[in-house]
Design a protein around this motif. Structure first.
Motif, PDB file in Angstrom:
ATOM      1  N   ALA A   1      21.106  31.456 -21.207  1.00 21.22           N
ATOM      2  CA  ALA A   1      21.076  32.819 -20.670  1.00 21.22           C
ATOM      3  C   ALA A   1      21.580  32.822 -19.234  1.00 21.22           C
ATOM      4  CB  ALA A   1      19.660  33.382 -20.729  1.00 21.22           C
TER       5      ALA A   1
ATOM      6  N   ALA B   1      17.200  40.949 -17.010  1.00 23.71           N
ATOM      7  CA  ALA B   1      16.984  42.116 -17.856  1.00 23.71           C
ATOM      8  C   ALA B   1      16.039  41.839 -19.024  1.00 23.71           C
ATOM      9  CB  ALA B   1      18.319  42.639 -18.384  1.00 23.71           C
ATOM     10  N   ARG B   2      16.114  40.646 -19.618  1.00 22.86           N
ATOM     11  CA  ARG B   2      15.381  40.397 -20.853  1.00 22.86           C
ATOM     12  C   ARG B   2      14.173  39.469 -20.689  1.00 22.86           C
ATOM     13  NH1 ARG B   2      19.971  39.753 -25.656  1.00 22.86           N
ATOM     14  NH2 ARG B   2      21.043  41.740 -25.237  1.00 22.86           N
ATOM     15  N   VAL B   3      14.075  38.804 -19.558  1.00 26.29           N
ATOM     16  CA  VAL B   3      12.959  37.882 -19.362  1.00 26.29           C
ATOM     17  C   VAL B   3      12.054  38.352 -18.227  1.00 26.29           C
ATOM     18  CG1 VAL B   3      12.305  35.506 -18.858  1.00 26.29           C
ATOM     19  CG2 VAL B   3      14.344  35.960 -20.238  1.00 26.29           C
TER      20      VAL B   3
ATOM     21  N   THR C   1      21.131  38.339 -17.838  1.00 24.53           N
ATOM     22  CA  THR C   1      20.289  38.319 -19.033  1.00 24.53           C
ATOM     23  C   THR C   1      18.864  37.913 -18.696  1.00 24.53           C
ATOM     24  OG1 THR C   1      22.225  37.738 -20.358  1.00 24.53           O
ATOM     25  CG2 THR C   1      20.075  37.405 -21.363  1.00 24.53           C
ATOM     26  N   VAL C   2      18.715  36.942 -17.810  1.00 21.63           N
ATOM     27  CA  VAL C   2      17.384  36.507 -17.399  1.00 21.63           C
ATOM     28  C   VAL C   2      16.639  37.648 -16.716  1.00 21.63           C
ATOM     29  CG1 VAL C   2      16.133  34.953 -15.870  1.00 21.63           C
ATOM     30  CG2 VAL C   2      18.035  34.086 -17.235  1.00 21.63           C
TER      31      VAL C   2
ATOM     32  N   ALA D   1      12.223  41.219 -16.233  1.00 18.36           N
ATOM     33  CA  ALA D   1      11.860  42.643 -16.193  1.00 18.36           C
ATOM     34  C   ALA D   1      10.716  42.994 -17.145  1.00 18.36           C
ATOM     35  CB  ALA D   1      13.092  43.496 -16.484  1.00 18.36           C
ATOM     36  N   PRO D   2      10.721  42.536 -18.419  1.00 16.42           N
ATOM     37  CA  PRO D   2       9.577  42.888 -19.280  1.00 16.42           C
ATOM     38  C   PRO D   2       8.253  42.319 -18.785  1.00 16.42           C
ATOM     39  CG  PRO D   2      11.453  42.210 -20.603  1.00 16.42           C
ATOM     40  CD  PRO D   2      11.796  41.873 -19.193  1.00 16.42           C
TER      41      PRO D   2
ATOM     42  N   ALA E   1      14.755  30.090 -20.719  1.00 17.01           N
ATOM     43  CA  ALA E   1      15.885  30.984 -20.981  1.00 17.01           C
ATOM     44  C   ALA E   1      17.182  30.395 -20.462  1.00 17.01           C
ATOM     45  CB  ALA E   1      15.622  32.341 -20.330  1.00 17.01           C
TER      46      ALA E   1
END
Length: 296
Positions: free
Chosen positions: A199, A206-208, A203-204, A210-211, A194
């Protein structure tokens, strides 16, 4: 060599090997039975509380208790103030506000802290973890008087936001420790990919991260919510009427006239329902989160 002769049939276990497997099966069945017995023993008090909540005060006070007593909803009517008593809704709303708000603040603060302690490790990160742990070594009652004097001087007694701040500070060390172990299992290669794509850190996260760490986040949130919802000591001392929480409201049923057992059981069951509902709704994420990192 013929095709029939070339076939190799799997050998069957001999009688001794089969006998060797039986003790293992017996041991497993015994452990399963023991688990069921322990589960039933832990569930019996809850079942007894639920049954008592549907009895009248006279039947609930009998010794030995009567299982065949007539069922009634008087305890729940008294708890919800149908007969003219105090309504529990302000206390329940205060508990929900304090628990949910503090849990959200804990997640917002603990997630980047755990990232810095597990993935993008800061210097002396083990000392930082020990510092978080050391804050839980002081008994809560030891800090009660200074907190009370501080709240009195700044005019925050009987204020629900004071409880939000306190619950956040109380649960933050536990959340950081839990999150750190969960985020340590996130593959670093995914984060590096990422970053290569451009990123940034938000962004890292929230989108990488955390999921991937969602089960651990859910487990941490549930633990913090339970601790905040059940807290009594600070809520009992620092609140009065406006910021009274559900556990404090529950203590109001113990009066000089005696202990109203049926009403207390009904109130305890109702106050426990939000925690039970949250645990049931997030049980899959809770199991995944608590078992994350158990197998290396």
């Amino acid at each position: 060599m013929s095709a029939t002769a070339s076939r190799v049939r799997p050998s069957r276990p001999t009688g001794e090997a089969g006998a060797a497997k039986r003790p293992g099966r017996t041991r497993g069945a015994g452990l399963g039975l023991l688990a069921w017995v322990l589960g039933v023993l832990f569930f019996l008090p809850i079942a007894w509380m639920a049954l008592t909540s549907f009895h009248s005060e006279a039947d609930a006070a009998t010794n030995p208790p009567s299982f065949a007593a007539a069922l009634t909803l008087d305890g729940y009517r008294d708890f919800f103030g149908v007969g003219g008593g105090a309504s529990p809704w302000p206390a329940l709303i205060n508990s929900a506000v304090a628990s949910i708000a503090s849990t959200l603040l804990v997640l917002v603060l603990s997630f980047p802290a755990a990232y810095a302690l597990s993935i993008n490790r800061v210097r002396k990160w083990t000392d930082v973890l020990f510092f978080f742990l050391s804050t839980k070594m002081l008994p809560a009652v030891a800090g009660l008087l200074p907190i009370y004097l501080f709240a009195k001087n700044v005019g925050m007694l009987d204020n629900i936001w004071l409880l939000v701040i306190l619950y956040t500070s109380m649960n933050l060390p536990i959340a950081v420790w839990m999150m750190q172990s969960f985020l340590a299992e996130v593959p670093v290669a995914v984060i590096e990919a990422a970053r290569v794509d451009g990123a940034r850190l938000p962004t890292v996260l929230a989108r990488v991260v955390a999921p991937i760490a969602l089960p651990g986040i859910a487990a941490t949130a549930l633990i913090c919510f339970i601790f905040s919802w059940n807290e009594l000591l600070f809520a009992r001392v620092l609140t009065g009427v406006a910021a009274e929480t559900a556990p404090v409201f529950l203590t109001g049923f113990i009066t000089s006239q005696g202990l109203f057992l049926a009403k207390v059981c009904a109130a305890s069951l109702v106050i426990s329902l939000p925690v039970l509902a949250a645990g049931f709704a997030a049980q899959d994420k809770l199991v995944q989160g608590l078992s994350l990192g158990a197998v290396k």
